[in-house]
Design a protein around this motif. Structure first.
Motif, PDB file in Angstrom:
ATOM      1  N   TYR A  48      48.381 -22.265 -17.600  1.00  0.00           N
ATOM      2  CA  TYR A  48      48.395 -20.839 -17.223  1.00  0.00           C
ATOM      3  C   TYR A  48      46.996 -20.369 -16.859  1.00  0.00           C
ATOM      4  O   TYR A  48      46.780 -19.697 -15.857  1.00  0.00           O
ATOM      5  CB  TYR A  48      48.954 -20.008 -18.390  1.00  0.00           C
ATOM      6  CG  TYR A  48      48.646 -18.536 -18.292  1.00  0.00           C
ATOM      7  CD1 TYR A  48      49.351 -17.730 -17.393  1.00  0.00           C
ATOM      8  CD2 TYR A  48      47.657 -17.967 -19.063  1.00  0.00           C
ATOM      9  CE1 TYR A  48      49.064 -16.380 -17.300  1.00  0.00           C
ATOM     10  CE2 TYR A  48      47.364 -16.617 -18.974  1.00  0.00           C
ATOM     11  CZ  TYR A  48      48.064 -15.827 -18.077  1.00  0.00           C
ATOM     12  OH  TYR A  48      47.765 -14.492 -17.982  1.00  0.00           O
ATOM     13  N   LYS A  49      46.031 -20.763 -17.681  1.00  0.00           N
ATOM     14  CA  LYS A  49      44.641 -20.371 -17.464  1.00  0.00           C
ATOM     15  C   LYS A  49      44.129 -20.932 -16.124  1.00  0.00           C
ATOM     16  O   LYS A  49      43.450 -20.249 -15.371  1.00  0.00           O
ATOM     17  CB  LYS A  49      43.792 -20.895 -18.624  1.00  0.00           C
ATOM     18  CG  LYS A  49      42.484 -20.225 -18.804  1.00  0.00           C
ATOM     19  CD  LYS A  49      41.896 -20.671 -20.138  1.00  0.00           C
ATOM     20  CE  LYS A  49      40.433 -20.907 -20.008  1.00  0.00           C
ATOM     21  NZ  LYS A  49      39.824 -21.409 -21.213  1.00  0.00           N
ATOM     22  N   ARG A  50      44.493 -22.159 -15.848  1.00  0.00           N
ATOM     23  CA  ARG A  50      44.087 -22.766 -14.566  1.00  0.00           C
ATOM     24  C   ARG A  50      44.721 -22.048 -13.402  1.00  0.00           C
ATOM     25  O   ARG A  50      44.074 -21.779 -12.387  1.00  0.00           O
ATOM     26  CB  ARG A  50      44.462 -24.239 -14.554  1.00  0.00           C
ATOM     27  CG  ARG A  50      44.134 -24.923 -13.230  1.00  0.00           C
ATOM     28  CD  ARG A  50      44.471 -26.394 -13.289  1.00  0.00           C
ATOM     29  NE  ARG A  50      44.446 -27.012 -12.005  1.00  0.00           N
ATOM     30  CZ  ARG A  50      43.367 -27.313 -11.303  1.00  0.00           C
ATOM     31  NH1 ARG A  50      42.185 -27.022 -11.792  1.00  0.00           N
ATOM     32  NH2 ARG A  50      43.439 -27.893 -10.132  1.00  0.00           N
ATOM     33  N   GLN A  51      45.988 -21.734 -13.528  1.00  0.00           N
ATOM     34  CA  GLN A  51      46.690 -21.047 -12.450  1.00  0.00           C
ATOM     35  C   GLN A  51      46.074 -19.674 -12.179  1.00  0.00           C
ATOM     36  O   GLN A  51      45.926 -19.260 -11.035  1.00  0.00           O
ATOM     37  CB  GLN A  51      48.167 -20.904 -12.782  1.00  0.00           C
ATOM     38  CG  GLN A  51      48.991 -20.324 -11.657  1.00  0.00           C
ATOM     39  CD  GLN A  51      50.452 -20.190 -12.035  1.00  0.00           C
ATOM     40  OE1 GLN A  51      50.805 -20.265 -13.197  1.00  0.00           O
ATOM     41  NE2 GLN A  51      51.289 -19.993 -11.060  1.00  0.00           N
ATOM     42  N   ARG A  52      45.712 -19.003 -13.244  1.00  0.00           N
ATOM     43  CA  ARG A  52      45.081 -17.692 -13.115  1.00  0.00           C
ATOM     44  C   ARG A  52      43.737 -17.836 -12.424  1.00  0.00           C
ATOM     45  O   ARG A  52      43.320 -17.058 -11.624  1.00  0.00           O
ATOM     46  CB  ARG A  52      44.859 -17.099 -14.514  1.00  0.00           C
ATOM     47  CG  ARG A  52      45.275 -15.674 -14.610  1.00  0.00           C
ATOM     48  CD  ARG A  52      45.095 -15.117 -16.007  1.00  0.00           C
ATOM     49  NE  ARG A  52      43.727 -14.710 -16.131  1.00  0.00           N
ATOM     50  CZ  ARG A  52      42.964 -14.931 -17.207  1.00  0.00           C
ATOM     51  NH1 ARG A  52      43.445 -15.568 -18.217  1.00  0.00           N
ATOM     52  NH2 ARG A  52      41.739 -14.532 -17.231  1.00  0.00           N
ATOM     53  N   ASP A  62      38.191 -29.446 -14.775  1.00  0.00           N
ATOM     54  CA  ASP A  62      39.383 -28.767 -15.254  1.00  0.00           C
ATOM     55  C   ASP A  62      40.590 -29.708 -15.275  1.00  0.00           C
ATOM     56  O   ASP A  62      41.334 -29.756 -16.250  1.00  0.00           O
ATOM     57  CB  ASP A  62      39.664 -27.557 -14.356  1.00  0.00           C
ATOM     58  CG  ASP A  62      40.604 -26.562 -14.977  1.00  0.00           C
ATOM     59  OD1 ASP A  62      40.564 -26.386 -16.213  1.00  0.00           O
ATOM     60  OD2 ASP A  62      41.385 -25.943 -14.229  1.00  0.00           O
ATOM     61  N   TYR A 107      49.226 -23.096 -22.172  1.00  0.00           N
ATOM     62  CA  TYR A 107      48.164 -22.089 -22.062  1.00  0.00           C
ATOM     63  C   TYR A 107      47.078 -22.552 -21.091  1.00  0.00           C
ATOM     64  O   TYR A 107      46.609 -21.782 -20.252  1.00  0.00           O
ATOM     65  CB  TYR A 107      47.548 -21.796 -23.438  1.00  0.00           C
ATOM     66  CG  TYR A 107      46.343 -20.893 -23.347  1.00  0.00           C
ATOM     67  CD1 TYR A 107      46.495 -19.544 -23.065  1.00  0.00           C
ATOM     68  CD2 TYR A 107      45.064 -21.400 -23.511  1.00  0.00           C
ATOM     69  CE1 TYR A 107      45.392 -18.715 -22.952  1.00  0.00           C
ATOM     70  CE2 TYR A 107      43.953 -20.574 -23.403  1.00  0.00           C
ATOM     71  CZ  TYR A 107      44.129 -19.236 -23.127  1.00  0.00           C
ATOM     72  OH  TYR A 107      43.027 -18.417 -23.010  1.00  0.00           O
TER      73      TYR A 107
END
Length: 160
Positions: A156-160, A110, A153
């Motif tokens: 954000y996706k990684r944080q989620r 990631d 994006y």
């Protein structure tokens, strides 16, 4: 693992209710492991880097999961026998180690992916600095916004 490790060294000789709890726990661990393996397979298929390492880690998780299942089934048949308890604790620790390795590898994939997108954004920013006409500025700025939105994006996706 914590529940098993923190148990008294000489558990009660009463068998009532003990096996059921261990079986329920075993089913829960099996479901979670299958879910992790499924998601890990998806990551390994899409991965550009660390592909072989991911597949090896997935195989290790599968192997350790099977070992835990075998030792846990023996443990549930006789939950008060200390050597069986120790065997299931060791198998659970081994599974936890394998899962941790898989998660670290997935995180490395990631981060590598994010760094690649950051490099693309940096190149676009550099080309934005070097534009010579208004039309080039508009095109490059549009690409910069698109790259920035994409990186945002992904972050954000990684944080989620």
């Amino acid at each position: 693992v914590t529940t098993l490790v923190n148990c008294p060294q000489n558990p009660s000789g009463k068998r009532k209710g003990r096996s059921k709890r261990a079986r329920v726990l075993l089913v829960s661990v099996e479901e979670a492991t299958l879910n992790l393996l499924d998601k890990g397979e998806k990551i390994a298929k899409e991965a550009i880097v660390f592909k072989e390492e991911l597949h090896a880690a997935l195989a290790d998780v599968q192997k350790e999961s099977q070992a835990l299942k075998v030792s846990a089934e023996a443990f549930t048949s006789d939950p008060c026998y200390l050597p069986k308890r120790q065997a299931v604790v060791q198998a659970a620790r081994s599974l936890l180690t394998a899962v941790t390795r898989l998660l670290i590898l997935a995180d490395m994939v990631d981060v590598t992916y994010l760094l690649e997108h950051l490099t693309v954004l940096q190149r676009t920013l550099e080309s934005l600095r070097n534009v010579s006409s208004k039309s080039d500025l508009q095109k490059t700025y549009h690409k910069f916004r698109k790259d920035l939105k994409n990186l945002d994006y992904l972050a954000y996706k990684r944080q989620r």
